[in-house]
Write a protein that holds these residues in place. Sequence first.
Motif, PDB file in Angstrom:
ATOM      1  N   LEU A 274       3.298  15.035  -8.066  1.00 56.64           N
ATOM      2  CA  LEU A 274       4.464  15.916  -8.143  1.00 56.64           C
ATOM      3  C   LEU A 274       4.963  16.092  -9.576  1.00 56.64           C
ATOM      4  O   LEU A 274       5.841  16.913  -9.820  1.00 56.64           O
ATOM      5  N   GLY A 275       4.392  15.334 -10.501  1.00 57.33           N
ATOM      6  CA  GLY A 275       4.796  15.453 -11.901  1.00 57.33           C
ATOM      7  C   GLY A 275       5.973  14.580 -12.283  1.00 57.33           C
ATOM      8  O   GLY A 275       6.528  14.730 -13.379  1.00 57.33           O
ATOM      9  N   HIS A 276       6.362  13.644 -11.409  1.00 54.88           N
ATOM     10  CA  HIS A 276       7.499  12.754 -11.699  1.00 54.88           C
ATOM     11  C   HIS A 276       6.997  11.501 -12.410  1.00 54.88           C
ATOM     12  O   HIS A 276       7.047  10.387 -11.862  1.00 54.88           O
ATOM     13  N   THR A 277       6.503  11.676 -13.616  1.00 54.56           N
ATOM     14  CA  THR A 277       5.889  10.551 -14.334  1.00 54.56           C
ATOM     15  C   THR A 277       6.887   9.454 -14.672  1.00 54.56           C
ATOM     16  O   THR A 277       6.494   8.298 -14.858  1.00 54.56           O
ATOM     17  N   ASP A 278       8.171   9.807 -14.745  1.00 57.69           N
ATOM     18  CA  ASP A 278       9.167   8.797 -15.068  1.00 57.69           C
ATOM     19  C   ASP A 278       9.336   7.785 -13.933  1.00 57.69           C
ATOM     20  O   ASP A 278       9.740   6.637 -14.163  1.00 57.69           O
ATOM     21  N   LYS A 279       9.033   8.182 -12.698  1.00 55.52           N
ATOM     22  CA  LYS A 279       9.159   7.283 -11.555  1.00 55.52           C
ATOM     23  C   LYS A 279       7.893   6.468 -11.312  1.00 55.52           C
ATOM     24  O   LYS A 279       7.956   5.387 -10.723  1.00 55.52           O
ATOM     25  N   VAL A 280       6.769   6.996 -11.738  1.00 51.58           N
ATOM     26  CA  VAL A 280       5.489   6.353 -11.430  1.00 51.58           C
ATOM     27  C   VAL A 280       5.413   4.942 -12.012  1.00 51.58           C
ATOM     28  O   VAL A 280       5.053   3.985 -11.310  1.00 51.58           O
ATOM     29  N   LYS A 281       5.765   4.800 -13.273  1.00 53.04           N
ATOM     30  CA  LYS A 281       5.633   3.502 -13.936  1.00 53.04           C
ATOM     31  C   LYS A 281       6.495   2.448 -13.268  1.00 53.04           C
ATOM     32  O   LYS A 281       6.060   1.302 -13.046  1.00 53.04           O
ATOM     33  N   GLY A 282       7.724   2.799 -12.900  1.00 50.93           N
ATOM     34  CA  GLY A 282       8.618   1.835 -12.263  1.00 50.93           C
ATOM     35  C   GLY A 282       8.090   1.355 -10.924  1.00 50.93           C
ATOM     36  O   GLY A 282       8.178   0.158 -10.594  1.00 50.93           O
ATOM     37  N   ILE A 283       7.536   2.273 -10.130  1.00 53.32           N
ATOM     38  CA  ILE A 283       7.012   1.885  -8.816  1.00 53.32           C
ATOM     39  C   ILE A 283       5.786   0.990  -8.973  1.00 53.32           C
ATOM     40  O   ILE A 283       5.639  -0.028  -8.274  1.00 53.32           O
TER      41      ILE A 283
ATOM     42  N   ASP B 295       0.829  -1.209   0.000  1.00 46.81           N
ATOM     43  CA  ASP B 295       0.000   0.000   0.000  1.00 46.81           C
ATOM     44  C   ASP B 295       0.864   1.260   0.000  1.00 46.81           C
ATOM     45  O   ASP B 295       0.549   2.243  -0.676  1.00 46.81           O
ATOM     46  N   SER B 296       1.931   1.246   0.764  1.00 48.99           N
ATOM     47  CA  SER B 296       2.784   2.438   0.836  1.00 48.99           C
ATOM     48  C   SER B 296       3.460   2.711  -0.509  1.00 48.99           C
ATOM     49  O   SER B 296       3.614   3.872  -0.910  1.00 48.99           O
ATOM     50  N   LEU B 297       3.856   1.657  -1.217  1.00 48.19           N
ATOM     51  CA  LEU B 297       4.466   1.862  -2.533  1.00 48.19           C
ATOM     52  C   LEU B 297       3.442   2.394  -3.532  1.00 48.19           C
ATOM     53  O   LEU B 297       3.758   3.271  -4.358  1.00 48.19           O
ATOM     54  N   TYR B 298       2.234   1.851  -3.470  1.00 48.97           N
ATOM     55  CA  TYR B 298       1.198   2.352  -4.375  1.00 48.97           C
ATOM     56  C   TYR B 298       0.903   3.828  -4.102  1.00 48.97           C
ATOM     57  O   TYR B 298       0.753   4.631  -5.028  1.00 48.97           O
ATOM     58  N   LYS B 299       0.814   4.189  -2.828  1.00 46.87           N
ATOM     59  CA  LYS B 299       0.577   5.590  -2.480  1.00 46.87           C
ATOM     60  C   LYS B 299       1.772   6.462  -2.866  1.00 46.87           C
ATOM     61  O   LYS B 299       1.612   7.626  -3.246  1.00 46.87           O
ATOM     62  N   LEU B 300       2.961   5.906  -2.788  1.00 51.61           N
ATOM     63  CA  LEU B 300       4.149   6.645  -3.217  1.00 51.61           C
ATOM     64  C   LEU B 300       4.074   6.956  -4.709  1.00 51.61           C
ATOM     65  O   LEU B 300       4.420   8.070  -5.143  1.00 51.61           O
ATOM     66  N   ALA B 301       3.595   5.998  -5.495  1.00 50.80           N
ATOM     67  CA  ALA B 301       3.429   6.245  -6.928  1.00 50.80           C
ATOM     68  C   ALA B 301       2.415   7.359  -7.172  1.00 50.80           C
ATOM     69  O   ALA B 301       2.596   8.201  -8.060  1.00 50.80           O
TER      70      ALA B 301
ATOM     71  N   GLN C 168      -3.516  -4.892  -7.682  1.00 45.62           N
ATOM     72  CA  GLN C 168      -4.638  -4.735  -8.613  1.00 45.62           C
ATOM     73  C   GLN C 168      -4.813  -3.271  -9.025  1.00 45.62           C
ATOM     74  O   GLN C 168      -5.028  -2.974 -10.209  1.00 45.62           O
ATOM     75  N   LEU C 169      -4.714  -2.371  -8.077  1.00 48.04           N
ATOM     76  CA  LEU C 169      -4.818  -0.946  -8.394  1.00 48.04           C
ATOM     77  C   LEU C 169      -3.645  -0.496  -9.260  1.00 48.04           C
ATOM     78  O   LEU C 169      -3.817   0.307 -10.191  1.00 48.04           O
ATOM     79  N   ALA C 170      -2.476  -1.027  -8.966  1.00 41.60           N
ATOM     80  CA  ALA C 170      -1.300  -0.659  -9.758  1.00 41.60           C
ATOM     81  C   ALA C 170      -1.435  -1.141 -11.201  1.00 41.60           C
ATOM     82  O   ALA C 170      -1.072  -0.425 -12.148  1.00 41.60           O
ATOM     83  N   GLN C 171      -1.961  -2.351 -11.380  1.00 37.91           N
ATOM     84  CA  GLN C 171      -2.172  -2.876 -12.724  1.00 37.91           C
ATOM     85  C   GLN C 171      -3.172  -2.018 -13.493  1.00 37.91           C
ATOM     86  O   GLN C 171      -2.973  -1.720 -14.684  1.00 37.91           O
ATOM     87  N   ARG C 172      -4.212  -1.564 -12.823  1.00 37.90           N
ATOM     88  CA  ARG C 172      -5.195  -0.679 -13.462  1.00 37.90           C
ATOM     89  C   ARG C 172      -4.549   0.625 -13.890  1.00 37.90           C
ATOM     90  O   ARG C 172      -4.771   1.112 -15.001  1.00 37.90           O
ATOM     91  N   ASP C 173      -3.730   1.191 -13.022  1.00 37.13           N
ATOM     92  CA  ASP C 173      -3.097   2.472 -13.343  1.00 37.13           C
ATOM     93  C   ASP C 173      -2.086   2.320 -14.469  1.00 37.13           C
ATOM     94  O   ASP C 173      -1.914   3.236 -15.288  1.00 37.13           O
ATOM     95  N   LEU C 174      -1.404   1.185 -14.534  1.00 35.11           N
ATOM     96  CA  LEU C 174      -0.449   0.959 -15.618  1.00 35.11           C
ATOM     97  C   LEU C 174      -1.163   0.925 -16.966  1.00 35.11           C
ATOM     98  O   LEU C 174      -0.623   1.405 -17.974  1.00 35.11           O
ATOM     99  N   GLN C 175      -2.345   0.355 -17.000  1.00 34.77           N
ATOM    100  CA  GLN C 175      -3.096   0.310 -18.250  1.00 34.77           C
ATOM    101  C   GLN C 175      -3.541   1.693 -18.695  1.00 34.77           C
ATOM    102  O   GLN C 175      -3.785   1.916 -19.879  1.00 34.77           O
TER     103      GLN C 175
ATOM    104  N   GLN D  60       5.036  -0.972 -11.502  1.00 36.70           N
ATOM    105  CA  GLN D  60       5.481  -2.279 -11.995  1.00 36.70           C
ATOM    106  C   GLN D  60       6.082  -3.103 -10.862  1.00 36.70           C
ATOM    107  O   GLN D  60       5.906  -4.332 -10.809  1.00 36.70           O
ATOM    108  N   GLN D  61       6.770  -2.453  -9.948  1.00 36.67           N
ATOM    109  CA  GLN D  61       7.348  -3.156  -8.803  1.00 36.67           C
ATOM    110  C   GLN D  61       6.258  -3.729  -7.899  1.00 36.67           C
ATOM    111  O   GLN D  61       6.368  -4.866  -7.419  1.00 36.67           O
ATOM    112  N   VAL D  62       5.196  -2.956  -7.683  1.00 34.82           N
ATOM    113  CA  VAL D  62       4.092  -3.435  -6.844  1.00 34.82           C
ATOM    114  C   VAL D  62       3.454  -4.671  -7.468  1.00 34.82           C
ATOM    115  O   VAL D  62       3.185  -5.673  -6.779  1.00 34.82           O
ATOM    116  N   VAL D  63       3.220  -4.615  -8.782  1.00 35.52           N
ATOM    117  CA  VAL D  63       2.591  -5.740  -9.473  1.00 35.52           C
ATOM    118  C   VAL D  63       3.486  -6.980  -9.424  1.00 35.52           C
ATOM    119  O   VAL D  63       3.011  -8.104  -9.194  1.00 35.52           O
ATOM    120  N   ALA D  64       4.792  -6.783  -9.619  1.00 34.42           N
ATOM    121  CA  ALA D  64       5.710  -7.915  -9.690  1.00 34.42           C
ATOM    122  C   ALA D  64       6.001  -8.530  -8.321  1.00 34.42           C
ATOM    123  O   ALA D  64       6.062  -9.758  -8.182  1.00 34.42           O
TER     124      ALA D  64
END
Length: 276
Positions: free
Chosen positions: A243-252, A231-237, A267-274, A254-258
């Motif tokens: 904050l506009g750091h879109t380059d970091k969002v995808k990596g975080i 949950d903390s990693l998802y909220k960090l994303a 599940q929320l992270a997978q939705r946001d990645l799509q 993907q880490q939650v999903v993996a």
Amino acid sequence: MRTCRRALTVLALSLAPLAVWAAVPVVEDNSGYNNSGSSYPPAGYGTNGAYAGGAATSAPSAQGELFNQLQRMQDQLSQQQGAIEVLQNQVNQLKQEGLERYQDLDRRIGAGVTPAATPDNSSAGGAPNAAAGGAAAGAAAAAPAASSEPGDPAKEKLYYDAAFDLIKAKDFDKASKAFTAFLGRYPNSQYAGNAQYWLGEVNLAKGDLQGAGQAFAKVSQLYPKHAKVPDSLYKLADVERRLGHTDKVKGILQQVVAQYPGTSAAQLAQRDLQRL
């Protein structure tokens, strides 16, 4: 007799011009004005004899100038109205995001009224992950060396519950201070991982994105085996996105999903990645 002759001579001289004038013929076809077949009066003159040919080059009328000014004012009003609509949309979006944060916090409060302690709550079980570590620049890299007070589960729970009650009361400023004080006093408590996570939630509700990001990142850094890490990693994303750091969002994400498949955060992270 001589006087009569003089009178006749004067009379004759006075009548002579009249006779000459009468001898001039009258012209019926107005040839003096109609040699080219045009009619009188000449073109360019009105019925009252005034010349109208200069109207095409005269200055604009007062009505025309007034119309132009009104047109320019209408254009300016249209532009200002468009700018106001843009600002209104931005304000509505900010309000909606704030409402969503509060609603999300309410849901999490409802789910965490009686938070369970996690058996392994230390950082000895693993190293901080790369994505969270990179996103938490400025956060403390190491856990506190030791608690300032001896472990007392009953006392720890009392302090933790008091801080959590401040969240339920929506007193986020005091809740932030209470959780910070708790972590300083009981950094190795079985409730420390939860306290670190809720400190991030409180800072996010306050609009302190930097503080929220640091708090969420510390959960995975200091308590890598804690149940709140996904949950903390998802909220960090989410914070990085705000904050506009879109380059970091995808990596975080993907880490939650993996690393945490099957969790609600994954599940929320997978939705946001799509949606990216």
